[in-house]
Design a protein around this motif. Structure first.
Motif, PDB file in Angstrom:
ATOM      1  N   LYS A  86       0.820  -1.218   0.000  1.00 38.50           N
ATOM      2  CA  LYS A  86       0.000   0.000   0.000  1.00 38.50           C
ATOM      3  C   LYS A  86       0.845   1.256   0.000  1.00 38.50           C
ATOM      4  O   LYS A  86       0.379   2.324  -0.374  1.00 38.50           O
ATOM      5  CB  LYS A  86      -0.923   0.013   1.226  1.00 38.50           C
ATOM      6  CG  LYS A  86      -2.077  -0.961   1.066  1.00 38.50           C
ATOM      7  CD  LYS A  86      -3.341  -0.584   1.781  1.00 38.50           C
ATOM      8  CE  LYS A  86      -3.870   0.789   1.642  1.00 38.50           C
ATOM      9  NZ  LYS A  86      -5.232   0.892   1.106  1.00 38.50           N
ATOM     10  N   SER A 174      -8.517  -1.585   1.872  1.00 37.78           N
ATOM     11  CA  SER A 174      -8.902  -1.404   0.481  1.00 37.78           C
ATOM     12  C   SER A 174      -7.671  -1.596  -0.408  1.00 37.78           C
ATOM     13  O   SER A 174      -6.557  -1.233  -0.026  1.00 37.78           O
ATOM     14  CB  SER A 174      -9.522  -0.021   0.288  1.00 37.78           C
ATOM     15  OG  SER A 174      -8.698   0.973   0.864  1.00 37.78           O
ATOM     16  N   ASN A 176      -5.779  -0.438  -2.738  1.00 38.98           N
ATOM     17  CA  ASN A 176      -5.243   0.696  -3.498  1.00 38.98           C
ATOM     18  C   ASN A 176      -3.983   1.198  -2.810  1.00 38.98           C
ATOM     19  O   ASN A 176      -3.797   0.979  -1.619  1.00 38.98           O
ATOM     20  CB  ASN A 176      -6.283   1.824  -3.546  1.00 38.98           C
ATOM     21  CG  ASN A 176      -6.776   2.217  -2.160  1.00 38.98           C
ATOM     22  OD1 ASN A 176      -7.494   1.454  -1.518  1.00 38.98           O
ATOM     23  ND2 ASN A 176      -6.363   3.381  -1.699  1.00 38.98           N
ATOM     24  N   SER A 182     -10.564   4.230  -3.089  1.00 40.39           N
ATOM     25  CA  SER A 182     -10.767   2.789  -2.958  1.00 40.39           C
ATOM     26  C   SER A 182     -11.263   2.193  -4.276  1.00 40.39           C
ATOM     27  O   SER A 182     -12.075   2.797  -4.978  1.00 40.39           O
ATOM     28  CB  SER A 182     -11.792   2.505  -1.854  1.00 40.39           C
ATOM     29  OG  SER A 182     -11.247   2.840  -0.613  1.00 40.39           O
ATOM     30  N   GLU A 211     -16.783   2.027   1.416  1.00 35.83           N
ATOM     31  CA  GLU A 211     -16.291   1.134   2.459  1.00 35.83           C
ATOM     32  C   GLU A 211     -17.351   0.856   3.526  1.00 35.83           C
ATOM     33  O   GLU A 211     -18.365   1.557   3.615  1.00 35.83           O
ATOM     34  CB  GLU A 211     -15.055   1.744   3.145  1.00 35.83           C
ATOM     35  CG  GLU A 211     -13.847   1.872   2.268  1.00 35.83           C
ATOM     36  CD  GLU A 211     -13.740   3.248   1.629  1.00 35.83           C
ATOM     37  OE1 GLU A 211     -14.774   3.946   1.498  1.00 35.83           O
ATOM     38  OE2 GLU A 211     -12.611   3.608   1.251  1.00 35.83           O
TER      39      GLU A 211
HETATM   40 MG    MG Z   1      -8.780   2.421   2.663  1.00 34.42          MG
END
Ligand code: MG
Ligand code: TXA
Length: 353
Positions: A86, A174, A176, A182, A211
């Motif tokens: 990430k 998430s 990304n 996201s 989310e």
């Molecule tokens: Mg997130």
């Protein structure tokens, strides 16, 4: 000895070390150069994804809210690989996903409110922050060293099939890169993470598209930490009024993660070269002093920041029980996950949160 209790985990980690890191993808190219590996979420692809998760690799998978970047939640090394992929500058705690409520209740404690919310909304777009059970198997890095854990049972056939096939909880933020939106399609994941993830399971666009709602049940009053797919009105209909989050001021202020940090009771002394009398040592690298009177734990003798991240919280906790006057911490380089480690150490040292 503290060192003995940690050593079994470390041995496992060393065995698995190559899997979470760059060498998993072979010696000829780094993870970032590799093209994304997107596959339609067939039964066979899900089975392969489950095997990858079991081996400590990262798999992106669809949930009804957004795509998740999944890793074995019981492996510190696999969870460290999530933070590395990430590119986050800190260790924001992750949501741990389960195939069913019963599996979650084996690692966390559900009070009456948690049970009511799970019954009403799971599987679904609701995440509950609840206390961890003592001796649970979940990586401490997954919850940034906290005694609480964010848990969710997602409502997506592919996500659930993966959880069942993997036979273990999956930690997943998430899917990304940090600071980007996201992903709600497999294509978004590929564009953001590329080959940093071993496999992207394509289950089509996410139905909810935002989310999950995160509700903290660890205080007296339930608090919504993040609005999301389930409305506060729907939650209040089940358990009554929700409190608004209290934002504490201070230099360490950082939106979204305030007051959610583990800090040891023992003071930390940063940038130490060797421990002073009465101090324990949290070492890093191969030239750490070995002739010391107090407890010593080494985040990574190889000087690997990803391994150091995997060890950070369990070692801080272990040294916190050593009855030392302070924990002397050797410098960790500001590269890769080293930035998140240093962010975390500085917060713990200043006790601002
Ligand atoms: Mg997130
Ligand atoms: O819909 C979703 O929730 C997606 C899918 C993949 O499940 N996941 C997701 O994860 O959005 P992430 O890591 O991007 O967001 C997790 C949120 C963060 O706001 C984090 O601070 C909070 O949950 N959180 C996680 N563990 C926590 C804990 N122990 N205490 C308080 N907050 C926590």
């Amino acid at each position: 000895m503290i060192a003995d209790s940690l050593s079994q985990k470390q041995n496992e980690r060393q065995k698995n070390c190559h899997i979470g890191g760059g060498s998993f993808f072979g010696p000829h190219f780094s993870m970032n150069d590799k093209p994304p590996n997107i596959r339609p979420a067939t039964d066979q692809a899900v089975a392969e994804a489950a095997t990858l998760i079991g081996a400590g690799a990262l798999v992106a998978f669809p949930t009804e809210t957004v795509y998740g970047l999944g890793a074995d939640a019981t492996s510190d090394m696999a969870v460290a690989a999530v933070f590395a992929a990430k590119g986050r500058p800190d260790f924001n705690p992750l949501i741990v996903h389960f195939a069913e409520t019963q599996a979650a209740s084996r690692v966390v404690v559900f009070d009456q409110r948690a049970r009511a919310l799970a019954r009403a909304f799971w599987p679904g777009a609701l995440t509950l922050v609840v206390p961890r059970r003592p001796g649970n198997r979940i990586s401490l890095l997954a919850s940034s060293g906290l005694d609480t854990l964010a848990v969710r049972v997602p409502d997506h056939p592919v996500g659930r099939a993966l959880l069942e096939a993997a036979g273990r909880p999956i930690a997943a933020p998430s899917a990304n890169r940090s600071g980007t939106v996201s992903p709600t399609t497999a294509g978004h994941v590929a564009a953001s993470l590329g080959g940093r993830v071993a496999l992207i399971l394509d289950g089509g666009p996410c139905r909810v598209g935002i989310e999950s709602t995160v509700v903290d049940l660890t205080g007296g009053e339930p608090v919504v930490l993040r609005p999301g797919g389930i409305t506060t009105e729907a939650i209040e209909a089940e358990i009554g009024a929700l409190a608004t989050p209290v934002i504490r001021a201070g230099p360490a202020r950082s939106p979204g993660i305030i007051g959610r940090h583990y800090a040891p009771q023992t003071p930390l002394r940063l940038d130490a070269r060797r421990p002073r009398h009465g101090e324990a040592l949290l070492a890093f690298g191969s030239d750490a002093p070995t002739e010391t009177a107090g407890e010593v734990l080494n985040l990574s003798t190889a000087g690997d920041v990803e391994e150091a991240a995997a060890n950070l919280f369990s070692m801080m906790r272990a040294l916190d029980t050593a009855r030392a006057t302070a924990i002397a911490v050797m410098a960790v380089p500001e590269t890769g996950l080293g930035r998140a480690i240093n962010d975390r150490l500085r917060r713990a040292a200043t006790q601002l949160d």
